[in-house]
Design a protein around this motif. Structure first.
Motif, short mmCIF file in Angstrom:
data_model
loop_
_atom_site.label_atom_id
_atom_site.label_comp_id
_atom_site.label_asym_id
_atom_site.label_seq_id
_atom_site.Cartn_x
_atom_site.Cartn_y
_atom_site.Cartn_z
N PHE A 247 -34.06 16.19 -21.24
CA PHE A 247 -34.92 15.16 -21.82
C PHE A 247 -36.14 14.92 -20.94
CE2 PHE A 247 -35.99 10.61 -22.13
CZ PHE A 247 -36.33 10.54 -23.48
N LEU A 248 -35.92 14.79 -19.62
CA LEU A 248 -37.04 14.55 -18.71
C LEU A 248 -37.98 15.75 -18.65
CD1 LEU A 248 -35.17 12.71 -15.82
CD2 LEU A 248 -36.59 11.71 -17.62
N GLY A 249 -37.42 16.95 -18.74
CA GLY A 249 -38.27 18.14 -18.79
C GLY A 249 -39.14 18.14 -20.04
N GLY A 250 -38.59 17.68 -21.14
CA GLY A 250 -39.37 17.57 -22.38
C GLY A 250 -40.50 16.57 -22.25
N ILE A 251 -40.23 15.47 -21.54
CA ILE A 251 -41.29 14.48 -21.31
C ILE A 251 -42.40 15.10 -20.49
CG2 ILE A 251 -41.83 12.34 -20.07
CD1 ILE A 251 -39.04 11.34 -20.87
N ARG A 252 -42.03 15.79 -19.41
CA ARG A 252 -43.05 16.41 -18.55
C ARG A 252 -43.85 17.46 -19.33
NH1 ARG A 252 -38.45 15.94 -15.24
NH2 ARG A 252 -38.77 14.37 -13.63
N TRP A 253 -43.15 18.25 -20.13
CA TRP A 253 -43.80 19.28 -20.96
C TRP A 253 -44.79 18.61 -21.92
CZ3 TRP A 253 -43.37 24.64 -21.35
CH2 TRP A 253 -43.94 25.21 -22.50
N SER A 254 -44.34 17.56 -22.58
CA SER A 254 -45.20 16.87 -23.54
C SER A 254 -46.43 16.28 -22.88
CB SER A 254 -44.39 15.76 -24.23
OG SER A 254 -45.20 15.01 -25.08
N GLN A 255 -46.25 15.67 -21.70
CA GLN A 255 -47.40 15.10 -21.00
C GLN A 255 -48.41 16.19 -20.63
OE1 GLN A 255 -45.31 13.09 -17.85
NE2 GLN A 255 -45.63 11.10 -18.81
N ALA B 279 -43.20 24.60 -14.38
CA ALA B 279 -42.44 23.72 -13.49
C ALA B 279 -41.66 22.67 -14.27
CB ALA B 279 -43.39 23.05 -12.50
N ALA B 280 -42.20 22.23 -15.41
CA ALA B 280 -41.49 21.25 -16.24
C ALA B 280 -40.20 21.84 -16.81
CB ALA B 280 -42.39 20.77 -17.37
N MET B 281 -40.15 23.15 -16.91
CA MET B 281 -38.95 23.81 -17.45
C MET B 281 -37.86 24.01 -16.40
SD MET B 281 -40.80 26.69 -19.80
CE MET B 281 -39.25 27.50 -20.19
N LEU B 282 -38.19 23.96 -15.13
CA LEU B 282 -37.22 24.27 -14.08
C LEU B 282 -36.04 23.29 -14.02
CD1 LEU B 282 -39.57 25.53 -11.24
CD2 LEU B 282 -38.18 26.88 -12.82
N PRO B 283 -36.25 21.96 -14.02
CA PRO B 283 -35.08 21.07 -13.98
C PRO B 283 -34.13 21.25 -15.18
CG PRO B 283 -37.03 19.87 -13.30
CD PRO B 283 -37.50 21.21 -13.83
N PRO B 284 -34.63 21.36 -16.42
CA PRO B 284 -33.69 21.60 -17.51
C PRO B 284 -32.94 22.93 -17.37
CG PRO B 284 -35.78 20.83 -18.40
CD PRO B 284 -36.00 21.09 -16.94
N LEU B 285 -33.63 23.96 -16.89
CA LEU B 285 -32.94 25.24 -16.69
C LEU B 285 -31.89 25.13 -15.59
CD1 LEU B 285 -35.94 27.71 -17.03
CD2 LEU B 285 -34.05 27.39 -18.64
N ALA B 286 -32.23 24.42 -14.52
CA ALA B 286 -31.25 24.21 -13.44
C ALA B 286 -30.06 23.41 -13.95
CB ALA B 286 -31.91 23.50 -12.26
N GLY B 287 -30.32 22.37 -14.72
CA GLY B 287 -29.23 21.56 -15.28
C GLY B 287 -28.33 22.37 -16.19
#
Length: 145
Positions: free
Chosen positions: A51-59, A73-81
């Motif tokens: 969800f937070l990665g989606g927020i960063r991507w959207s911003q 970089a916005a994709m890294l935390p969701p991929l790590a999760g």
């Protein structure tokens, strides 16, 4: 200055509630609920990172033009999760919990980087702190089992 507008704050706290509830059940609840609680905590951690990665991507996509490295970089935390969640059957829970803590802290640091579009930085700090404390509580319990 408030952390965020009231509707954003209320919904963020509702979304955050999965962390302390699952961590408390895992750490202090009946032994027959520990397995379920740790899997709820791990799954919720991955979902919120997505969800937070989606927020960063959207911003970032609101910029003209969007910056490739920021989008990546916005994709890294969701991929790590997602990777940590998939590893839960192969890696001890303490390593997975530690991995989630590191991922949340790395994402929080990313939000503090220059030229990052952080809309509610105080709210993100509160949410990251709360998630990490909940994960640390579960980690402490996992290390004692």
């Amino acid at each position: 200055m408030p952390l965020a507008p009231t509707p954003v704050l209320v919904l963020a706290l509702v979304g955050l509630s999965g962390f302390p509830v699952a961590a408390a059940v895992y750490a202090f609840g009946p032994p027959d609920l520990r397995f379920t609680a740790i899997h709820v905590l791990l799954t919720w951690s991955a979902v919120i990172l997505g969800f937070l990665g989606g927020i960063r991507w959207s911003q970032e996509t609101d910029r003209d033009p969007p910056r490739f490295l920021r989008l990546a970089a916005a994709m890294l935390p969701p991929l790590a999760g997602g990777g940590l969640l998939l590893a839960r059957d192969f890696v001890p829970a303490d390593w997975i919990l530690g991995g989630f803590i590191v991922t949340y802290l790395a994402a929080w640091l990313f939000d503090r980087a220059p030229q990052t579009l952080a809309r509610y930085p105080a709210l993100m700090t509160l949410l990251t702190f709360s998630a990490c404390v909940s994960l640390a509580l579960a980690l402490e319990k996992a290390l004692r089992i």
